[in-house]
Scaffold this active site. Structure first.
Site, PDB file in Angstrom:
ATOM      1  N   CYS A 272      50.297  16.341  81.710  1.00  0.00           N
ATOM      2  CA  CYS A 272      48.830  16.279  81.601  1.00  0.00           C
ATOM      3  C   CYS A 272      48.295  15.098  80.796  1.00  0.00           C
ATOM      4  CB  CYS A 272      48.322  17.569  81.000  1.00  0.00           C
ATOM      5  SG  CYS A 272      48.879  18.992  81.933  1.00  0.00           S
ATOM      6  N   PHE A 273      48.676  14.988  79.525  1.00  0.00           N
ATOM      7  CA  PHE A 273      48.070  13.943  78.693  1.00  0.00           C
ATOM      8  C   PHE A 273      48.241  12.546  79.301  1.00  0.00           C
ATOM      9  CE2 PHE A 273      48.110  16.292  74.317  1.00  0.00           C
ATOM     10  CZ  PHE A 273      47.121  17.124  74.795  1.00  0.00           C
TER      11      PHE A 273
END
Ligand code: UGA
Length: 451
Positions: A272-273
């Site tokens: 995600c990040f």
């Protein structure tokens, strides 16, 4: 109670499905992957997430969770469709909408015959404007219906953390409802009221694009916090006696900052990040805005993996033929997920430097084996990794690594050098007994402050 269809039985879809089914909702899970659907129908989860499999199994037995590949039957027997398919990165950093588009086509086609008002909810992470400009036209084209009149549309971002996702569904900090119109938002709010009852979390209602932006801003801010503290960690390393752990603790006590996501280390990873920060960078560029801050967040993060290798070189000089042991390969503890994990970047660098690499992780060994095969050695235990090593790097903070004592390292390693990339050891204890280097810890002569 409303019946729900969930399109995309990945990690977000399954956790959401399991929680709703557990609370008595009828949930129809739709996925194009037949094998996954079969597995789920037998009560097994295709992914590991604490608490997920037993909850799914109970719901499946009780007939409240019905996995299928048939979008039409799912639509016919539900009032709300939630789209939770993934949005992977494209080569340039933008997001690939192919799964969202295909789910929207399926939902649209399935809505065509229906005479009931159906609510469609986008829960996949999509850049601002996508729900309005991409999803809505597809739904209208394939259903031959009009958004707002015949069906509703919401964007409802999720903030689930791997390893803590069930709690994330049951006790979110807030719920964000981006709505095409008031009726759509009211319908989704009703669903959440039925789900949370008297424990309804704080609710933010807004338009579609603000909701989409909230998800990206949330992840980008958390990633920025980590890169910020990693930058401060780098400074601390250059200052005699300075320790980033205490800096983070003290600034975290300022309620305007808070202590979370201030752990300095080998860098952030996961699905995600890195993907979301890249997507936001790409999105900014498309709007002619220079995303300098976010570019530095990624650059700092990349630098952390390189820095781990530099710390080893500072002590050992050339790494050629030096044996480097890595403890921890997953992007964070309690998962076997190695997507964008710092360990992968570190191993690649070490191999380039000509080092011999030996690795251990309680869960991610098979995944790492698929990438490096016999280019690296694979140990069976944390202690086993240390045998004959010139250096040991802690890359992921699995609880079992904290149990190793300085004597364990000394007894097994050829040269007892520990590079603590996750700050799991007490510097006072370790530096007395062996060569201990840690992210964010300044030179030895200063006094260690106790935390
Ligand atoms: C992240 C967000 O935390 C979720 O809110 C979000 O829903 C999710 O992405 C998503 O977009 O789906 P996740 O990727 O599961 O969740 O992982 P985190 O627990 O946030 O950790 C991310 C990375 O940051 C890990 O590599 C972790 O080691 C690192 N990290 C975290 C640090 O280096 N320092 C910290 O203080 C915290």
């Amino acid at each position: 109670m409303k019946a729900i269809s969930i399109f995309g039985l990945g990690y977000v879809g399954l956790c959401t499905a399991a929680c709703f089914a557990d609370r008595g909702f009828k949930v129809i899970g739709v996925d194009i992957d037949e094998n996954k659907v079969k597995l789920l129908a037998r009560g097994n989860s295709p992914i590991y997430e604490p608490g997920l499999e037993p909850t799914l199994r109970m719901a499946t037995k009780a007939g409240r969770f019905l996995p299928t590949t048939d979008a039409k039957s799912a639509l016919d027997s539900s009032d709300i469709s939630i789209i939770t398919v993934n949005t992977p990165s494209k080569a340039g950093g933008g997001i690939d909408l192919k799964h969202v588009e295909s789910a929207a086509r399926n939902v649209g086609s399935a809505m065509r015959e229906s005479t009931n008002y159906h609510l469609v909810v986008i829960r996949s992470t999509v850049t601002p404007g996508t729900t309005q400009n991409v999803v809505k036209p597809i739904l209208e084209r394939f259903s031959l219906k009009s958004c707002g009149r015949d069906f509703g549309l919401c964007m409802n971002p999720e903030f689930l953390q791997e390893g803590d996702a069930i709690r994330g569904v049951l006790e979110p900090d807030r719920i964000v409802i981006g709505e095409f119109d008031k009726r759509s938002g009211d319908e989704l709010k009703k669903l959440y009221r039925d789900f949370y009852r008297e424990k309804m979390p704080p609710l933010i209602r807004t338009n579609l694009s603000t909701a989409e932006m909230i998800k990206y801003a949330n992840n980008a801010f958390l990633a920025t916090k980590i890169s910020f503290i990693n930058f401060i960690a780098g400074l601390c390393e250059k200052v005699e006696g300075a320790d980033v752990e205490l800096v983070a603790k003290a600034i975290g006590m300022d309620h305007r900052i808070n202590p979370k996501f201030l752990r300095a280390g080998a860098g952030f990873g996961g699905s995600c990040f890195p993907k979301d920060v890249k997507a936001l960078i790409n999105f900014s560029r498309d709007l002619d805005l220079e995303p300098v801050l976010l570019e530095d967040v990624l650059k700092t993060n990349e630098g952390q993996a390189a820095h781990m290798v530099e710390l080893a070189k500072n002590k050992l000089g050339e790494l050629r033929e030096k044996r480097v042991a890595l403890l921890g390969l997953s992007f964070k503890p309690e998962t076997d997920d190695i997507r964008e994990a710092p360990s992968i970047k570190i191993i690649k660098r070490l191999l380039k430097e000509g080092a011999e690499v030996v690795v251990y992780d309680p869960a991610a060994m098979n995944n790492v084996r698929k990438i490096f095969a016999n280019k690296i050695a694979h140990a069976n235990s944390s202690i086993g990794t240390l045998a004959g090593a010139d250096c040991c790097m802690i890359v992921t903070e699995w609880a079992e690594f904290s149990k190793l004592s300085p004597d364990d390292f000394k007894a097994k390693m050829k040269n007892a050098l520990v590079i603590d990339g996750r700050r799991i050891y007490n510097p006072e204890v370790f530096s007395k007994k062996l060569d201990y280097v840690a992210i964010g810890l300044g030179g030895k002569r200063g006094k260690w402050a106790r935390i």
